[in-house]
Design an enzyme around this catalytic site. Structure first.
Site, mmCIF file in Angstrom:
data_model
loop_
_atom_site.group_PDB
_atom_site.id
_atom_site.type_symbol
_atom_site.label_atom_id
_atom_site.label_comp_id
_atom_site.label_asym_id
_atom_site.label_seq_id
_atom_site.Cartn_x
_atom_site.Cartn_y
_atom_site.Cartn_z
ATOM 1 N N ASP A 71 3.650 -1.858 7.525
ATOM 2 C CA ASP A 71 5.095 -2.081 7.606
ATOM 3 C C ASP A 71 5.800 -2.017 6.257
ATOM 4 O O ASP A 71 6.866 -2.595 6.069
ATOM 5 C CB ASP A 71 5.369 -3.442 8.257
ATOM 6 C CG ASP A 71 4.873 -4.598 7.413
ATOM 7 O OD1 ASP A 71 4.042 -4.367 6.516
ATOM 8 O OD2 ASP A 71 5.313 -5.746 7.646
ATOM 9 N N GLU A 72 5.216 -1.289 5.301
ATOM 10 C CA GLU A 72 5.817 -1.256 3.969
ATOM 11 C C GLU A 72 5.579 0.092 3.303
ATOM 12 O O GLU A 72 4.519 0.702 3.469
ATOM 13 C CB GLU A 72 5.209 -2.366 3.105
ATOM 14 C CG GLU A 72 5.835 -2.512 1.735
ATOM 15 C CD GLU A 72 5.262 -3.710 0.986
ATOM 16 O OE1 GLU A 72 5.516 -3.797 -0.232
ATOM 17 O OE2 GLU A 72 4.555 -4.534 1.595
#
Length: 344
Positions: free
Chosen positions: A98-99
Site C-alpha cells: 500500500d505504499e
C-alpha cells in the site's frame, strides 16, 4: 494508503463505514490468540493498533467489527492503485502492498490532487500523500496528516518541518533506538540533526551517520523500480500451546501449501525459505535456508520448512509457527526450472 486492509473491507461492506473495524485473528470473545493486522481509524480511538494481541484489542473495544485477513482481496486492490500511480511518473517504486514513491519534476501538489481524485473515483479508497525534495521527507510528510491527507514540503522548509517531530518519525528508528536517543537528551528530529556525528557514531556505528543525514532531510537514494513483493509469508497461532511433532509438521505443511498458492498466483520463483517458531513466553526463533536454484516447487517448500522445523522440535511448548519465501523473482514466460530440465 489509509488503514489499507480495513479500508478495503469497508469498501466491500459499506455498512461498516464509521464503525471500529479490526482485521486480524479471531478474538474469540477476548480469549483468542494472534494479533491485529490493521484497524480502522475509528478503532484506533480506542487504543487499538497493528501488532497488538487480538485479546487486548477485544478488551479495549468488544463492540468492534472483527474480520479475518483476506490477502487476495487486498492484493487485487493494491494492483488497481499501483496501476494508477504508474501513469503519473516515469520513475516509480512500490515499497509495499500500500505504499509507493513517484519521482516527479514539478507541480507536486497538482499531481497529488489528481492522484487522490482518481484513486477515490476508480478504487473507492482514500490515500495520504507527502511531497518533498527527497524520499525521506516525502515519506514522513505522507504520515503527517492522515487519513486522506496531503502535505507538501518545499526544499526551503525541510528543517522547519522536520525539527519539531519526534525522532521515532524517522523510518528505521524503533523503540530501542528511540530510548537510547532520549537518554542522550535527543527527543526531536531537530535535536538529532544538531547532534555531534562522532558521538552518534560511537553509539550507533554507521547507522548514526545515516540517522544524522535523515534528520537533516538528506536522502540521496533514488526512486527506482524494484520487485514490489520481497517475500511471501504465512503464520498461525495455535489454539493451545503444543509440543506435538505431528501437529507441528502438519501445520507447517498447511502453511507451505498456502504460501505456494500465493507464489504461483503471483508468478514468482523463490530461493530462500525461512521458518519462525514462537515459544510459550513469546521467545521467537527463526532459521533460513537458501537454495542453489530458483524454484516454485511445493515439495521443496514442504521438505525445507520441515527440515528447519525439526531443529526446533523439543520439549518446549510452541505458540506460533510460520514460513516465509524470499529472494523472489518473477517467472518469465517460457522459463524452465532446474527440476524441469532434470525431468526431461
Amino acid at each position: 494508503m489509509d488503514s489499507f486492509f480495513a479500508s478495503v473491507e469497508v469498501r466491500e461492506k459499506p455498512e461498516l463505514a464509521g464503525k471500529p473495524v479490526v482485521v486480524g485473528a479471531d478474538p474469540k470473545g477476548g480469549k483468542g490468540r494472534g494479533v491485529v493486522s490493521t484497524c480502522s481509524y475509528e478503532a484506533r480511538k480506542y487504543g487499538i493498533k497493528s501488532g497488538m494481541p487480538i485479546s487486548r484489542a477485544y478488551k479495549l473495544c468488544p463492540t468492534a467489527i472483527f474480520l479475518p485477513v483476506n490477502f487476495p482481496l487486498y492484493i487485487e486492490a493494491s494492483k488497481e492503485v499501483m496501476s494508477i500511480l504508474r501513469k503519473y511518473a516515469e520513475k516509480f517504486q512500490q515499497v509495499g502492498i500500500d505504499e509507493a514513491y513517484l519521482d516527479v519534476s514539478s507541480k507536486g501538489r497538482e499531481l497529488a490532487l489528481s492522484i487522490k481524485k482518481e484513486i477515490v473515483e476508480k478504487v473507492k479508497l482514500t490515500c495520504s500523500i507527502g511531497v518533498g525534495p527527497s524520499k525521506i521527507v516525502a515519506k514522513i510528510a505522507s504520515d503527517y496528516k492522515k487519513p486522506d491527507g496531503l502535505t507538501v514540503v518545499e526544499l526551503s522548509r525541510v528543517k522547519e518541518f522536520l525539527s519539531p517531530l519526534p525522532v521515532r518519525k524517522i523510518p528505521g528508528i524503533g523503540k530501542k533506538t528511540e530510548a537510547t536517543l532520549n537518554a542522550m537528551g535527543v527527543e526531536k528530529i531537530g535535536q538529532l540533526a544538531g547532534c555531534d556525528v562522532q558521538e552518534l557514531m560511537s553509539r550507533f556505528g554507521k547507522w548514526g551517520i545515516y540517522m544524522h543525514e535523515l534528520a537533516n532531510g538528506i536522502d540521496e537514494s533514488e526512486v527506482r523500480e524494484e520487485e514490489c513483493c520481497k517475500s511471501i509469508s504465512r503464520e498461525t497461532t495455535f489454539e493451545e500451546d503444543t509440543d506435538d511433532p505431528e501437529n507441528l509438521n502438519q501445520t507447517m505443511e498447511d502453511l507451505a501449501e498456502d504460501v505456494h498458492k500465493s507464489l504461483v498466483e503471483e508468478r514468482f520463483l523463490f530461493k530462500t525459505v525461512t521458518i519462525k517458531v514462537r515459544y510459550k513466553g513469546f521467545i521467537t526463533r527463526t532459521k533460513a535456508r537458501t537454495l542453489e536454484h530458483y524454484t516454485d516447487e511445493l515439495g521443496i517448500i514442504k521438505d525445507t520448512a520441515k527440515a528447519l522445523l525439526k531443529e526446533f522440535i523439543d520439549d518446549k511448548m510452541v505458540r506460533l509457527i510460520g514460513v516465509r519465501l524470499s529472494s523472489l523473482e518473477t517467472r518469465r514466460t517460457g522459463q524452465k526450472l532446474i527440476e524441469e530440465f532434470v525431468a526431461s
